[in-house]
Design a protein around this motif. Structure first.
Motif, short mmCIF file in Angstrom:
data_model
loop_
_atom_site.label_atom_id
_atom_site.label_comp_id
_atom_site.label_asym_id
_atom_site.label_seq_id
_atom_site.Cartn_x
_atom_site.Cartn_y
_atom_site.Cartn_z
N SER A 160 1.01 -1.21 -0.23
CA SER A 160 0.09 0.09 0.10
C SER A 160 0.61 1.50 0.16
O SER A 160 2.31 1.55 0.92
N ILE A 161 0.04 2.19 -1.20
CA ILE A 161 1.22 3.08 -0.54
C ILE A 161 0.49 4.38 -0.10
O ILE A 161 -0.79 4.94 -0.29
N ASP A 162 1.11 5.65 0.80
CA ASP A 162 -0.06 6.42 1.49
C ASP A 162 0.73 7.66 0.56
O ASP A 162 2.60 7.72 0.41
N PHE A 163 0.35 8.97 0.28
CA PHE A 163 0.39 10.28 0.28
C PHE A 163 0.31 11.20 1.11
O PHE A 163 -0.68 10.90 1.92
N ALA A 164 1.28 12.37 0.87
CA ALA A 164 0.70 13.36 1.72
C ALA A 164 1.92 14.51 0.93
O ALA A 164 2.33 14.17 0.07
N TYR A 165 1.58 15.27 1.15
CA TYR A 165 2.34 16.72 0.83
C TYR A 165 2.13 17.90 2.40
O TYR A 165 1.50 18.01 2.78
N ILE A 166 3.69 18.04 1.91
CA ILE A 166 4.21 19.81 2.27
C ILE A 166 3.50 21.29 2.02
O ILE A 166 4.31 21.10 0.99
N ASN A 177 1.95 27.99 4.30
CA ASN A 177 1.02 27.35 6.05
C ASN A 177 1.47 26.45 6.87
O ASN A 177 0.64 26.18 7.90
N ASP A 178 2.76 26.02 6.65
CA ASP A 178 3.05 25.63 7.61
C ASP A 178 1.93 24.61 7.72
O ASP A 178 2.12 23.88 9.24
N GLN A 179 1.99 23.55 6.87
CA GLN A 179 1.59 22.07 7.26
C GLN A 179 1.56 20.70 7.08
O GLN A 179 2.53 21.03 6.00
N ILE A 180 1.35 19.66 7.46
CA ILE A 180 1.26 18.56 6.11
C ILE A 180 -0.40 17.71 6.10
O ILE A 180 -0.76 17.33 7.72
#
Length: 310
Positions: free
Chosen positions: A123-129, A133-136
């Motif tokens: 499984s692959i999980d994605f995210a972005y920084i 706005n200093d968020q993940i």
């Protein structure tokens, strides 16, 4: 690559690392498939897919990352069947019972024998920084999967102080007010689904494909129930379920946004990802700002007192 679930985290300090520097930091923990005796492996992969050359992808101040988890599949029923056979054999041949400690040792031996033959699932999980706005923002349906990714990112960076994005007004309080009074923040509309819980007992009422302006829903709230999950629409661009933890699930984007990404006529998977990512991040950034404003603004108490290395 449109995100379906949003778990948003506030960075305790600005993220100043470039996408190139982050790529180098992630390289030491890049994904390697399970070996014969590994139960699982976790590591970074290119968000652009198998043909991607980098472990990050940036656009307009947003940096995409992706982590892959591979696990061996060992059905509990198969292990139990082999264990029971061994226990029966010992009882028959030696005429003695098998204690718990011995059973545990036998179970470990069976797993050790089966591991090299086991199939794997990935499984692959994605995210972005969001460096603006200093968020993940993590695309994960469960808190555990989000925490796994943040933990791996902290390991790669050496430090990562974050807390879940938390509104000043409790999500339950705001959602209950919206459904009871039919007074929503600007650009927000009720969907056709909610979950009601009772504060005095274990009653749970799940309303689906229902007009939430119906008096029956309000009557349940008047008896002491509160809204735990709520379907909403924002600007006819994004729809989702908001829950009591201020996470966003079953996120759907309007056809207009999907078509806009397709209008760029991407020729490769990498180009398609780039087109979708650029549009998605800008839209989600605006949505997250609107959502936090609709819930009374962002709470700073949690950021000051609870920001820790996860």
């Amino acid at each position: 690559m449109w995100f379906k679930n949003l778990r948003v985290f506030r960075l305790a300090e600005p993220f100043t690392m470039t996408a190139e520097a982050l790529d180098e930091a992630l390289e030491s923990n890049s994904f390697n498939p399970c070996g014969k005796m590994d139960m699982s492996r976790y590591g970074w992969v290119s968000p652009l897919g198998p043909d991607g050359q980098t472990l990050t992808h940036s656009a307009n101040g947003y940096i995409a990352i992706a982590a892959k988890k591979q696990e061996k599949i060992l059905p509990a029923g198969v292990i139990k069947e082999q264990l029971d056979e061994k226990v029966r054999a010992i009882r028959a041949e030696e005429g003695r019972p098998v204690g718990r400690k011995e059973r545990d040792g036998m179970k470990d031996e069976i797993i050790f024998t089966l591991l090299p033959q086991a199939f794997t699932k990935s499984s692959i999980d994605f995210a972005y920084i969001d460096t603006r706005n200093d968020q993940i923002v993590v695309n994960a349906s469960s808190a555990t999967r989000a925490e796994d990714m943040l933990s791996a990112l902290r390991e790669a960076l050496g430090s990562l102080r974050v807390v879940p994005l938390t509104p000043k007004d409790p999500a339950i309080q705001v959602m209950t007010h919206w459904v009871r009074e039919h007074e929503l923040a600007t650009d927000f509309e009720l969907g056709d689904e909610c979950e009601l819980n009772a504060s005095s007992d274990e009653r749970v009422i799940r309303c689906k494909k229902l007009d939430l302006h119906d008096d029956q829903v309000r009557q349940h709230i008047e008896t002491g129930m509160y809204v735990n999950k709520l379907a909403i629409q924002w600007k006819e661009a994004i729809s989702c379920i908001i829950d009591d933890q201020f996470t966003f699930k079953r996120v759907k984007f309007a056809d207009e946004l999907l078509e806009r990404a397709g209008d760029r006529a991407p020729e490769t998977l990498a180009e398609q990802f780039d087109a979708e990512f650029a549009i998605m991040t800008l839209e989600l950034s605006a949505f997250i700002r609107a959502a936090i404003d609709a819930f009374g603004g962002e709470s700073t108490d949690t950021l000051v007192s609870e920001a820790t290395d996860l």
